[in-house]
Design an enzyme around this catalytic site. Structure first.
Site, mmCIF file in Angstrom:
data_model
loop_
_atom_site.group_PDB
_atom_site.id
_atom_site.type_symbol
_atom_site.label_atom_id
_atom_site.label_comp_id
_atom_site.label_asym_id
_atom_site.label_seq_id
_atom_site.Cartn_x
_atom_site.Cartn_y
_atom_site.Cartn_z
ATOM 1 N N HIS A 1 0.905 -1.111 0.025
ATOM 2 C CA HIS A 1 -0.095 0.135 -0.235
ATOM 3 C C HIS A 1 1.150 1.348 0.024
ATOM 4 C CE1 HIS A 1 -2.913 3.070 0.988
ATOM 5 N NE2 HIS A 1 -3.628 2.250 1.346
ATOM 6 N N SER A 2 0.806 2.003 -0.952
ATOM 7 C CA SER A 2 1.559 3.183 -1.132
ATOM 8 C C SER A 2 1.119 4.317 -0.406
ATOM 9 C CB SER A 2 1.864 3.673 -2.477
ATOM 10 O OG SER A 2 0.720 4.201 -3.217
#
Length: 952
Positions: A809-810
Site C-alpha cells: 500500500h503506497s
C-alpha cells in the site's frame, strides 16, 4: 458363603477396590490392546501423518492408533464399553466417600465425573471421519472436564497419606506433560519439523496412561468400602474430615480459607453471574463506541466532528454535584437499564443516529459504574464484588471476541445476518440488571476507620486513566498484543489462536493476585517489573515481546482492585471523571500516532507508540502512589481484611468460580479454533493460482456494519487462492481492536500473515493464502512526509515451486516524494528476486505514467496484468515468471469504496502474450465464475469490461 453380621445377613459383598481394578484393567486393555494390534497389522500406516512417515516418524499417536482402522478401532471400542460400568461405579463411590452435609463440591465433582464418562463415549463412538464437529465437541468437553476432576479429587482426598502422595505426583505429571505436548504438536503442525509428531505421540501416550493411573489411586481409598446392602464401616457418614476440611481449618484466617470455607448457595452464584454479565455489557458498550465513531473520519478522510462523542465517557464528572450524585446512587438500577440502550442500537439504521445511541449508552454506563463503585465504598466486601464483576466482565468480553474471531456478538455494528446475537444479549442484560437490583446499593458513606492522608484524589484519577487505557487498548482483545510481536513466517512467536487463551489466562491470574494479595499488587516492585514488561512489549518481537505482554496483562488486572478501591475514597468526579477524561486523551493520542497525516498536530506524535506507553505507565505510577498512601492510612486490621471485609469473604468465591469457568471456556475456544494447516487451492489439477487485491476499508461497510462475512462470501465465490488485503489493521480502540483476517483465514481455510502490527503505525496490509507461506518479511517503505507504506514480501509453496507474493500500500496522492521513494524501494525489491512473483498493490498512479513506468520496468522485471486497462488509479496487479490466463474487475457492492481486482495464473508455464482470447478457448477449470456476469450477485458483478478477460 456370604458373611453374616449381628444386625442381619449379607447376601453378597465386594470390596470397593475391585471397582478400581476392573476400571484400570479395562481402560489399559482398551488403549494398549489397540496399540498392540495396530502396530502388528498397520504399523507403517498409523505412524504416517500428513507430512512424514517412517522412518522420520516411528511412534503412532493415540488418535491414529484408536482411529478408523479395523480391527484396532473395534478392540478399543469394546474395552471402553467394558470400562464404562466400573467407571460409573468409581464416580459413584467417590461421591459417597467425599459427600458431607451442606457441601456442594462433591455433588459438582460427581456431575463432572458423569459428564466426563459420557463425553468419553462420545468421542470414542463418534469418530472424526463420521462427524468431525461432534467428535470435537465431545473431545473438548472431555478435556475441559478433566481439569476440575483432577484438581477436585486432589482437594477432596480422604486423609490417606499414600493416596494423597500418588495423586499429587500423577496430577503434576499430567499437567506437566501438557506443555511439551503442545510444544511438539506446534512444531509438527506449524513448523513441520520431521520427527516432532513422534515426540508429541510419546507425551500423548504419557498423558493417557497417567490419566488412567490417576483414577487407579482410588484402589487405596476404596479398600475401606464393601459394596453390600449396608455400609459396614461407616465410611460415608462423615466420621472423619477430608483433606480439604483440614486445609481450610488451617487456612481459616487467610484470604483463601475465608473465601472457600463457607456453604455454597445457588442464589448467590446466580447473583455473581448476573453482576459479571453487567460488567460484560459495560465493556461491550465501551469497546463498541470507538468502532462506531471510526466510520465517520474513515469516510471523511479526516476529522468529521463526530469524534466528539468519544467524550461520552466523562459523565462521572457530573457526580461532583451532590444532588446529581445522590440522585444517581438512589436510582442505580434505572441508570443501568438506560445504559442498555447501546444494545438496542443495532435496530437504528442511520449511522449517525446509531452512533449517538451508543454515545448515550456509554455516557450512562460510565456514570452507573462509577456511582456503583463510590456507593459501596463503605462496604469493602460489596465494593470488591463490584470491582470483580467489572474486571471479570472485561475477561468475558475478551473471551467473547476470542470465540467470535475478534468481533463482539452484541456490538451495534453486527446483527443477525453478520453474526450478531443482539436479541439474546439484550434479554440476558435486562434480566441481569433486574437480578442485581434486588441487592440495595450503599449510599456512598465515608469508609470506616480511616486515618487522614488517604492519598491524592488527582493522583488516583490519573492512575485510573492509565489503567482504563491499558485495559482497553491492550486487553479488550486477546490477540492485540500477539499482533504487536508478530513479524511473519516462519512462526517464531505466539499465534492469535491458540495463544489468545494464554493472554486470557494471564488476565485471570492477575485478577486473583489483585483480590488475594493487594499489598503485592500495589507494590513498587511489581510496578517496576511491569515497566520492564511494557518495554519488552514495545521494543521486542516474537516470544520475548510476548512474555512482556503476558506480564503486563497480569499486572494491569492485578492493579485493578487496589486502584479502584483507593479511588472510591475521594470525590468520584475527581477520580473517575478525571480518569475517563485523561483516558480519552490517550485514546486520541493512540490514533494520532498513525493518523498523523490527517489530524491537526499529527507530526508531534508521529510513530510514537513508545511515548503513549510511557505516558500510560507514568499515569499508573501516580495511581500506585495514591493507592499506597491510602493503604498506609488504613488500620492494618482493615487492610488485611479482618473487619468489615471478613464477613463478606464468601462472596468473593462465587466470582472466582465464574472466573474459573470462563478460563475453561477460553481453553475450549482455543482448542476449537486451532488452525488445521491442511489447506488446498481451488484448482490443484490445473496448477492454477487465483490472486486478488482489495482495499477493505477497515471492515466497515457503507452502512456501518461489520463486513467480514460479506468479504468472506465474495472471496469464496471468486475462488481466490491468494488475496492481498489493504487497510486491514483494526487493532486500535477506534477500530474496535478487531482482526478480520482471523475470521477469513479460519473460515476459508487459508494461511495468513497479518502484516506489520499495530505498533508499526500503518493502516495495514495482510496476506491470505491457500498455499503454505514459507517465509515472509515485513517492510516499512520510505515515507518522510505522509503515512507509512506497509509491504509484505512472502515466499509461497505453489505446487512445489517457490513463488513470491508482495502486498503493498503506497502513500497518498498528495505525498509525491514519498511515492517516488517507495516506488524505487519496491522496484528494487521486486527485481532482486529470481523467483516468479505476483504484486498485489495500491499504487496511486495512472497506467503508463509517472511511477508506473518504474514499477513496470527492467528494474523490477515485472509485467502489468493488462497494459490495455487504462481506467486504473489505485489497485494494480503485476507479475513475472508465471502464465497469466485471466483478469477481472469486480464491483465492490456496499462493502467498501474500492473494487476487487483478480488475476489467474498457471504455475510452471511461460508468461505468454498480451493477446486476448475468447472464454471458449480457456479450459473450464481456468475460467472465472459465471455468477458475477450481468447483474451479478449481492451488488458484485464484473464491471469496467463487463466480463473477465483471458489471454493467450
Amino acid at each position: 458363603m456370604a458373611p453374616k453380621y449381628k444386625d442381619g445377613d449379607v447376601v453378597a459383598s465386594l470390596s470397593g477396590k475391585w471397582v478400581t481394578i476392573f476400571h484400570t484393567v479395562a481402560a489399559y486393555a482398551a488403549f494398549l490392546g489397540a496399540l498392540i494390534v495396530g502396530v502388528r497389522l498397520h504399523y507403517y500406516k498409523i505412524v504416517e501423518n500428513e507430512y512424514y512417515g517412517y522412518p522420520e516418524e516411528w511412534i503412532p499417536s493415540v488418535s491414529a492408533t484408536i482411529g478408523d482402522r479395523h480391527p484396532e478401532r473395534s478392540v478399543f471400542q469394546f474395552f471402553i464399553a467394558v470400562t464404562s460400568g466400573p467407571r460409573f461405579a468409581l464416580v459413584f463411590l467417590w461421591y459417597i466417600m467425599t459427600n458431607k452435609p451442606n457441601s456442594v463440591a462433591p455433588k459438582f465433582l460427581a456431575g463432572v465425573g458423569f459428564l466426563r464418562t459420557i463425553t468419553c463415549g462420545g468421542w470414542t463412538y463418534v469418530t472424526s471421519t463420521e462427524n468431525h464437529h461432534w467428535h470435537d465437541i465431545f473431545m473438548v468437553s472431555y478435556l475441559v472436564a478433566t481439569v476440575p476432576w483432577t484438581l477436585g479429587c486432589v482437594a477432596m482426598s480422604p486423609p490417606n497419606a499414600k493416596a494423597i502422595k500418588y495423586r499429587k505426583l500423577l496430577a503434576g505429571m499430567f499437567f506437566g506433560n501438557l506443555a511439551p505436548l503442545t510444544y511438539f504438536f506446534l512444531q509438527h503442525k506449524v513448523h513441520r519439523v520431521a520427527g516432532a509428531y513422534t515426540i508429541y505421540a510419546v507425551f500423548e501416550w504419557a498423558v493417557v496412561l497417567i490419566d488412567v493411573a490417576f483414577d487407579a489411586v482410588t484402589y487405596l481409598d476404596f479398600d475401606g468400602f464393601d459394596i453390600i446392602v449396608r455400609d459396614i464401616k461407616g465410611t460415608s457418614k462423615g466420621d472423619y474430615r477430608k483433606v480439604a476440611d483440614a486445609v481450610l481449618e488451617k487456612e481459616k484466617d487467610k484470604p483463601i480459607g475465608q473465601t472457600f470455607g463457607g456453604v455454597f448457595t445457588w442464589n448467590e452464584a446466580i447473583d455473581a453471574a448476573a453482576d459479571i454479565y453487567n460488567g460484560f455489557v459495560f465493556w461491550s458498550i465501551l469497546t463498541s463506541l470507538g468502532a462506531s465513531i471510526w466510520f465517520f473520519p474513515l469516510w471523511h478522510m479526516g476529522l468529521s466532528g463526530h469524534e466528539v462523542v468519544v467524550m461520552a465517557s466523562v459523565s462521572p464528572l457530573l457526580l461532583g454535584v451532590p444532588a446529581i450524585r445522590s440522585l444517581v446512587i438512589r436510582n442505580l438500577p434505572v441508570v443501568h437499564l438506560l445504559s442498555l440502550s447501546g444494545l438496542l442500537a443495532y435496530l437504528v439504521k442511520a449511522p449517525e443516529n446509531r452512533l449517538f445511541t451508543v454515545g448515550f449508552s456509554t455516557f450512562m454506563a460510565c456514570l452507573a459504574w462509577s456511582a456503583s463503585f463510590y456507593a459501596e465504598r463503605s462496604q469493602p466486601a460489596k465494593l470488591e464484588a463490584r470491582i470483580s464483576a467489572w474486571s471479570i466482565g472485561l475477561i468475558a468480553s475478551s473471551i467473547a471476541k476470542f470465540a467470535f474471531w475478534t468481533s463482539n456478538p452484541i456490538w451495534p455494528i453486527v446483527h443477525a445476518e453478520n453474526g450478531g446475537w443482539n436479541k439474546l444479549g439484550l434479554a440476558v442484560a435486562i434480566l441481569a440488571v433486574l437480578r442485581t437490583s434486588r441487592n440495595k446499593a450503599g449510599t456512598g458513606g465515608e469508609p470506616q476507620m480511616l486515618r487522614k492522608g488517604g492519598g491524592s484524589a488527582t493522583s488516583a484519577g490519573l492512575g485510573l486513566a492509565g489503567l482504563f487505557f491499558g485495559l482497553h487498548s491492550l486487553l479488550s482483545d486477546s490477540s492485540t498484543m500477539i499482533l504487536w510481536v508478530w513479524e511473519g513466517y516462519p512462526v517464531r512467536g505466539p499465534l492469535a489462536s491458540p495463544h489468545g487463551a494464554w493472554t486470557i489466562c494471564a488476565m485471570g491470574v492477575g485478577l486473583l493476585i489483585g483480590l488475594f494479595y493487594q499489598e503485592f499488587a500495589r507494590s513498587w516492585t511489581f510496578y517496576g517489573v511491569s515497566c520492564i514488561a511494557a518495554a519488552l512489549l514495545t521494543t521486542q518481537s516474537h516470544w520475548s515481546g510476548y512474555y512482556g505482554a503476558l506480564t503486563l496483562a497480569v499486572y494491569l488486572m492485578a492493579l485493578t482492585p487496589p486502584l479502584i478501591s483507593s479511588a472510591t475514597r475521594h470525590s468520584p468526579a475527581t477520580t473517575f471523571g478525571l480518569g475517563f477524561l485523561i483516558y480519552n486523551v490517550l485514546v486520541l493520542a493512540h490514533v494520532w500516532v498513525v493518523a498523523y497525516a490527517f489530524v491537526p498536530g499529527g507530526p508531534l506524535l508521529r510513530e510514537r507508540t513508545d511515548l503513549i506507553m510511557i505516558s500510560m505507565m507514568l499515569l499508573i505510577g501516580a495511581g500506585v502512589f495514591s493507592a499506597s498512601a491510602s493503604a498506609s492510612a488504613t488500620p492494618r486490621s482493615v487492610a488485611r481484611g479482618k473487619s468489615s471485609l471478613a464477613p463478606g469473604q464468601k462472596l468473593r468465591s462465587y466470582y472466582v468460580y465464574v472466573l474459573l469457568a470462563l478460563q475453561l471456556l477460553s481453553a475450549a475456544v482455543a482448542f476449537m479454533r486451532f488452525p488445521a494447516f491442511n489447506y488446498k487451492p481451488y484448482h490443484e489439477e490445473e496448477k492454477l493460482v487465483t490472486a486478488g487485491v482489495w482495499t477493505i476499508h477497515f471492515s466497515l461497510d457503507n452502512d456501518m456494519w461489520s463486513s467480514e462475512r460479506r468479504i468472506r462470501d465474495v472471496m469464496k465465490e471468486l475462488e481466490v487462492d491468494v488475496m492481498g488485503l489493504l487497510e486491514s489493521d483494526l487493532q486500535r480502540i477506534f477500530m474496535g481492536n478487531r482482526d478480520t483476517t482471523q475470521f477469513l483465514a479460519e473460515d476459508l481455510g487459508m494461511y495468513v500473515d497479518y502484516g506489520p502490527g499495530p505498533n508499526k503505525h500503518t493502516w495495514g496490509a495482510a496476506l491470505l493464502s491457500k498455499f503454505p507461506i514459507l517465509n515472509s518479511t515485513h517492510h516499512l517503505l520510505p515515507s518522510p512526509v505522509g503515512e507509512l507504506a506497509p509491504a509484505i514480501h512472502a515466499t509461497l509453496d505453489m505446487y512445489g515451486e517457490l513463488v513470491d507474493v508482495i502486498v503493498f500500500h503506497s502513500g497518498q496522492e498528495e505525498d509525491v516524494e514519498d511515492r517516488h521513494l517507495q516506488t524505487q524501494y519496491l522496484s528494487k525489491l521486486m527485481g532482486s528476486s529470481p523467483r516468479p512473483m505476483i504484486l498485489l498493490s495500491y499504487l496511486v498512479t495512472k497506467p503508463k505514467e509517472g511511477n508506473y513506468n518504474t514499477h513496470v520496468s527492467e528494474i523490477s522485471k515485472m509485467r502489468d496484468i493488462d497494459p490495455s486497462d487504462w481506467d486504473r488509479w489505485c489497485e494494480y496487479i503485476l507479475y513475472k515468471g508465471l502464465k497469466r490466463t485471466g483478469y477481472a474487475r469486480v464491483s465492490r457492492s456496499t462493502i467498501t469504496d474500492t473494487e476487487i481486482q483478480v488475476g489467474k495464473f498457471v504455475v510452471g508455464q511461460p508468461e505468454g502474450s498480451d493477446d486476448l482470447i475468447g472464454e471458449d478457448m480457456v479450459p473450464p477449470g481456468q475460467r472465472f465464475p459465471t455468477l458475477f456476469r450481468g447483474e451479478g450477485v449481492r451488488g458484485h458483478r464484473y464491471h469496467v469490461f463487463d466480463e473477465p478477460r483471458y489471454y493467450n
